[in-house]
Design an enzyme around this catalytic site. Structure first.
Site, PDB file in Angstrom:
ATOM      1  N   SER A  45       3.552  -7.945  11.127  1.00  0.00           N
ATOM      2  CA  SER A  45       2.616  -7.013  10.441  1.00  0.00           C
ATOM      3  C   SER A  45       1.314  -7.872  10.307  1.00  0.00           C
ATOM      4  CB  SER A  45       3.245  -6.157   9.515  1.00  0.00           C
ATOM      5  OG  SER A  45       2.433  -5.329   8.986  1.00  0.00           O
ATOM      6  N   ARG A  48       0.070   1.104  10.916  1.00  0.00           N
ATOM      7  CA  ARG A  48       0.293   0.935  12.290  1.00  0.00           C
ATOM      8  C   ARG A  48       1.551   1.526  12.884  1.00  0.00           C
ATOM      9  NH1 ARG A  48       2.515  -3.050  15.666  1.00  0.00           N
ATOM     10  NH2 ARG A  48       3.312  -4.057  14.039  1.00  0.00           N
ATOM     11  N   LYS A  49       2.577   1.010  12.436  1.00  0.00           N
ATOM     12  CA  LYS A  49       3.802   1.293  12.905  1.00  0.00           C
ATOM     13  C   LYS A  49       4.695   1.816  11.479  1.00  0.00           C
ATOM     14  CE  LYS A  49       4.671  -0.614  17.306  1.00  0.00           C
ATOM     15  NZ  LYS A  49       5.383  -1.500  18.234  1.00  0.00           N
ATOM     16  N   GLY A  50       4.864   0.853  10.453  1.00  0.00           N
ATOM     17  CA  GLY A  50       5.621   1.402   9.396  1.00  0.00           C
ATOM     18  C   GLY A  50       6.995   1.498   9.608  1.00  0.00           C
ATOM     19  N   ASN A  58       0.925  -1.262   0.142  1.00  0.00           N
ATOM     20  CA  ASN A  58       0.083  -0.040   0.005  1.00  0.00           C
ATOM     21  C   ASN A  58       0.781   1.228   0.281  1.00  0.00           C
ATOM     22  OD1 ASN A  58      -3.094  -0.442   0.134  1.00  0.00           O
ATOM     23  ND2 ASN A  58      -2.253  -2.224   1.577  1.00  0.00           N
ATOM     24  N   HIS A  73      -0.945  -9.434  -5.350  1.00  0.00           N
ATOM     25  CA  HIS A  73      -0.126 -10.306  -3.912  1.00  0.00           C
ATOM     26  C   HIS A  73       0.118 -11.761  -4.783  1.00  0.00           C
ATOM     27  CE1 HIS A  73      -0.629  -7.426  -1.059  1.00  0.00           C
ATOM     28  NE2 HIS A  73      -1.944  -7.479  -0.803  1.00  0.00           N
ATOM     29  N   PHE A 118       5.553   7.953   6.244  1.00  0.00           N
ATOM     30  CA  PHE A 118       4.599   7.151   6.908  1.00  0.00           C
ATOM     31  C   PHE A 118       3.813   8.129   7.609  1.00  0.00           C
ATOM     32  CE2 PHE A 118       3.099   5.248  10.701  1.00  0.00           C
ATOM     33  CZ  PHE A 118       2.398   4.108  10.275  1.00  0.00           C
ATOM     34  N   ARG A 129      10.159  -7.907   1.683  1.00  0.00           N
ATOM     35  CA  ARG A 129      10.453  -7.564   3.015  1.00  0.00           C
ATOM     36  C   ARG A 129      10.906  -8.556   3.864  1.00  0.00           C
ATOM     37  NH1 ARG A 129       5.765  -4.559   6.940  1.00  0.00           N
ATOM     38  NH2 ARG A 129       7.122  -3.637   8.492  1.00  0.00           N
TER      39      ARG A 129
END
Length: 312
Positions: free
Chosen positions: A157, A268-270, A70, A127, A248, A149
């Site tokens: 995540s 959320r955190k990134g 995203n 995906h 972010f 990643r």
């Protein structure tokens, strides 16, 4: 707000509402051995997808769930939109775009017929592993940005994401999730299979690989490389604008407009190395052994810099 963004929000919010009324076992279905979320995907759509006609100038982003698609998807969309403004005579998406969800495999079976009317350049996320993509993607040599990643942060995540998003199966404990993740019992399949299959295409001229971690370390350089790969012809000032809009913090602050209520779940955190807050010693040993067994010595395995980002 663009039509496409409204469609994104509408589809996700409908999926979230539908999932609240569904039994847990009905949230997913299996298609050719892979699990998919039944609120946004269907066997009929996957069958129709086989005849999808990719174009050589399509802009593809491929990434396993929770790898940052995203985030990087916004970067790609912004780059293409900025480039389009510079090209006089190009059809405007503001005037002509159809309302389609950006993920190729998400939507109804008629989606692909409607996509044929979209003006170039189409920005498409997925995906899916390469063998699950329509044959036309590789036959027509559409360019693909492959985002990867490190698996420990992906798993962390994914765990938080699944437990906050009603259309996905939730997990009572981290241990339950970790077992499912390591066994590949996830929507869109196994992380390790995903990287292994895409590793077969690392030398393809139309595939560029970038890691979540390197983008975090130097977003400006990463955005510039992406722009050059897709031959978007942007000025340094324009690229810097994309860089600024894709931080972010900027995306989180704008998430209600871009993603609706889903934004609270998505952003959320990134960060990098959040896995250290949840993995125990046994988890680390199992993940380390599996990574070495399945991805050790591969080009993508090396690019992930596992010893840098995943060693306790």
């Amino acid at each position: 707000m663009s039509k496409q963004r409204k469609t994104f929000i509408t589809l996700v919010e409908k999926a979230m509402a539908d999932a609240e009324e569904m039994a847990p076992e009905d949230l997913v279905f299996s298609y050719k051995g892979i699990l998919y979320p039944s609120t946004v995907c269907s066997p009929e759509a996957f069958k129709a997808l086989e005849s999808f006609e990719a174009r050589s100038d399509d802009v593809f982003l491929a990434g396993y769930p929770k790898s940052g698609t995203n985030w990087v998807g916004q970067i790609l969309t912004d780059l293409v939109a900025t480039s389009r403004k510079n090209n006089e005579g190009t059809r405007s998406l503001d005037d002509d775009e159809l309302e389609e969800f950006p993920y190729l495999e998400v939507g109804d079976a008629e989606k692909y017929q409607r996509m044929a009317d979209l003006p170039s350049r189409r920005v498409i996320f997925t995906h899916l592993t390469p063998q699950k993509l329509p044959a036309s993607v590789f036959m027509n040599k559409a360019k693909i940005l492959l985002l990867i990643r490190n698996p420990k942060d992906v798993a962390t995540s994914f765990y938080h994401f699944a437990n906050r998003l009603s259309p996905l199966p939730s997990y009572k404990t981290w241990g339950d999730f970790f077992t499912a993740f390591m066994n590949g019992e996830m929507v869109f399949g196994s992380y390790f299979d995903y990287i292994f299959e895409w590793n077969k295409h690392t030398d393809d001229a139309n595939v560029m690989t970038i890691t979540y971690e390197e983008l975090k370390e130097n977003r400006a350089l990463g955005v510039k490389r992406i722009s050059e790969f897709f031959e978007l012809q942007l000025t340094d000032e324009e690229i810097q604008g994309v860089v600024d809009r894709s931080s972010f913090q900027a995306m989180k602050e704008n998430s209600e407009k871009t993603h609706g209520a889903f934004g609270n779940v998505l952003f959320r955190k990134g960060g990098v190395s959040d896995w250290k807050n949840i993995f125990n010693e046994d988890d680390n040993q199992k993940m380390d052994a599996t990574f070495e067994e399945q991805l050790g010595g591969t080009k993508l395995g090396e690019k992930l810099k596992y010893k840098v980002y995943c060693k306790a």
